[in-house]
Design an enzyme around this catalytic site. Sequence first.
Site, PDB file in Angstrom:
ATOM      1  CG  PHE A  11      47.552  48.501  38.844  1.00  0.00           C
ATOM      2  CD1 PHE A  11      47.463  49.466  39.842  1.00  0.00           C
ATOM      3  CD2 PHE A  11      47.672  47.155  39.212  1.00  0.00           C
ATOM      4  CE1 PHE A  11      47.503  49.104  41.195  1.00  0.00           C
ATOM      5  CE2 PHE A  11      47.709  46.788  40.548  1.00  0.00           C
ATOM      6  CZ  PHE A  11      47.635  47.756  41.543  1.00  0.00           C
ATOM      7  CB  ALA A  81      54.436  46.331  27.827  1.00  0.00           C
ATOM      8  CB  ALA A  82      51.641  42.105  30.052  1.00  0.00           C
ATOM      9  CB  THR A 133      51.895  36.818  37.009  1.00  0.00           C
ATOM     10  OG1 THR A 133      50.882  36.242  37.814  1.00  0.00           O
ATOM     11  CG2 THR A 133      51.937  36.040  35.694  1.00  0.00           C
ATOM     12  CG  ASP A 134      51.053  34.546  41.954  1.00  0.00           C
ATOM     13  OD1 ASP A 134      50.373  34.966  40.995  1.00  0.00           O
ATOM     14  OD2 ASP A 134      50.641  34.582  43.130  1.00  0.00           O
ATOM     15  CD  GLU A 135      47.061  35.080  37.650  1.00  0.00           C
ATOM     16  OE1 GLU A 135      46.405  34.548  36.741  1.00  0.00           O
ATOM     17  OE2 GLU A 135      46.763  36.165  38.173  1.00  0.00           O
ATOM     18  CE1 TYR A 159      48.705  38.267  32.530  1.00  0.00           C
ATOM     19  CE2 TYR A 159      48.081  36.909  34.422  1.00  0.00           C
ATOM     20  CZ  TYR A 159      48.815  37.955  33.878  1.00  0.00           C
ATOM     21  OH  TYR A 159      49.663  38.689  34.683  1.00  0.00           O
ATOM     22  CE  LYS A 163      53.538  38.481  32.528  1.00  0.00           C
ATOM     23  NZ  LYS A 163      54.098  39.814  32.155  1.00  0.00           N
ATOM     24  CG  ASN A 188      46.144  38.272  42.599  1.00  0.00           C
ATOM     25  OD1 ASN A 188      46.724  37.210  42.445  1.00  0.00           O
ATOM     26  ND2 ASN A 188      44.991  38.554  41.998  1.00  0.00           N
ATOM     27  CE  LYS A 198      43.482  42.684  35.710  1.00  0.00           C
ATOM     28  NZ  LYS A 198      44.765  43.340  35.617  1.00  0.00           N
ATOM     29  CG  LEU A 199      38.151  40.742  43.872  1.00  0.00           C
ATOM     30  CD1 LEU A 199      36.856  40.055  43.481  1.00  0.00           C
ATOM     31  CD2 LEU A 199      38.903  39.868  44.888  1.00  0.00           C
ATOM     32  N   PRO A 214      29.802  40.867  42.021  1.00  0.00           N
ATOM     33  CG  PRO A 214      30.644  41.072  39.846  1.00  0.00           C
ATOM     34  CD  PRO A 214      30.341  41.865  41.079  1.00  0.00           C
ATOM     35  NE  ARG A 223      43.590  34.468  42.107  1.00  0.00           N
ATOM     36  CZ  ARG A 223      43.052  33.254  41.981  1.00  0.00           C
ATOM     37  NH1 ARG A 223      43.171  32.359  42.948  1.00  0.00           N
ATOM     38  NH2 ARG A 223      42.405  32.925  40.882  1.00  0.00           N
TER      39      ARG A 223
END
Length: 359
Positions: A11, A81-82, A133-135, A159, A163, A188, A198-199, A214, A223
Amino acid sequence: MTILVTGGAGFIGSNFIHDWLSQTNEPVVNLDKLTYAGNIENLSSLSDDERYTFASGDIGDAELVRKLLFEHKPRAILNFAAESHVDRSIHGPEDFIETNIVGTFRLLETVRSYWDSLEDVDRDAFRFLHISTDEVYGTLAPDAAAFTEKHRYEPNSPYSASKASSDHLVRAYHHTYGLPVLTTNCSNNYGPFQFPEKLIPLMIHNALAGKPLPVYGDGQQIRDWLYVSDHCSAIRRVLEAGKVGEVYNIGGLNEKANLDIVNTICDLLEELTPDSQFSRSEKNPEGYKGLITFVTDRPGHDRRYAINAEKINSELDWQPSETFESGIRKTVEWYLNNQEWVQHIVSGEYRDWVTKQYA
Ligand code: NAD
Ligand code: TYD
């Protein structure tokens, strides 16, 4: 000069390559393993472009990476890549450990020996930009301050833990070996070419098919959404002017609850597809919103992410150019105009995933 992008068929990577080649003539080599998330169709418009080269393979394949590095002599590597989907990491963490940790480690090792072989001027100019990522920072209380680059790492999913681990390896390769690295931690993303697991693309796809939308738990998880082209411009800016060894947070200043996102998508679809059998009508007064279904929450679900983007804004003069309203409209329109692209990927493996996750 040339850059090497890893994971460029996914993406953000494919958006980045399009963005890069629209801004500069500097060639791009794209190394991608083409997992379920990699789609060369994202880059089919570049098939006759001499500035673009595709190489199929794994970032952990040292022989292949070495060959690519010595053949193309890139001045920078951008590591996209991930394995990137939290829900998949809950069902099967191993691929995340393999690519995000072991793969990044192997890539760093190969890049280090290439970088060691460069002449002084090229060694100084070389950059390894790691896209993260911020995660990695974990979850925030409703009233807590947004993540700065100094926030401690508290990853909560396989995940984000994988990371976080890759970020630490990148940092260590700078401190130990002097490799000129840069790391970005972004919130995100949404926009064209996002895989409909993804959402946002999942909700658009399901709504158009009249399937349930869902929403996990109470739908009040927050997010900080960034339109993907803004992420691309931030990465370009960090590569151009970022200080070696530094970390830059990237965010959209768009904190939204998941349920609000889904309602916004439904409103846009009502406006853009008024003739659909699933849009609002006398017989179906709720329209798309009637498809919203609350389902079991994700285990360990992070409640809130928010980015403080002050550093990249003040030091590198970067800010997002899309608002959430403009970005989400562009995104819904893109999916409506690219149904063929969606149909090509929502077969086989995708159907198996949906059955497993939403059973
Ligand atoms: P994606 O899943 O859409 O794409 C990942 C790409 O990497 C795919 O093309 C896949 O084939 C490729 N790949 C996977 N394993 C590989 C391997 N071992 N060797 C070579 N290629 C491999 O992911 P995305 O959403 O485009 O995310 C790209 C990067 O940005 C990731 O590192 C992710 O952690 C980070 N990120 C994503 C978001 C987001 O919202 N999507 C936000 C912040 C950061
Ligand atoms: P996602 O797009 O998977 O990104 P991330 O988990 O990396 O933030 O999910 C975004 C938010 O949407 C997250 O809080 C989980 C939620 N979500 C749902 O409520 N339903 C879904 O079907 C999906 C895929 C996500």
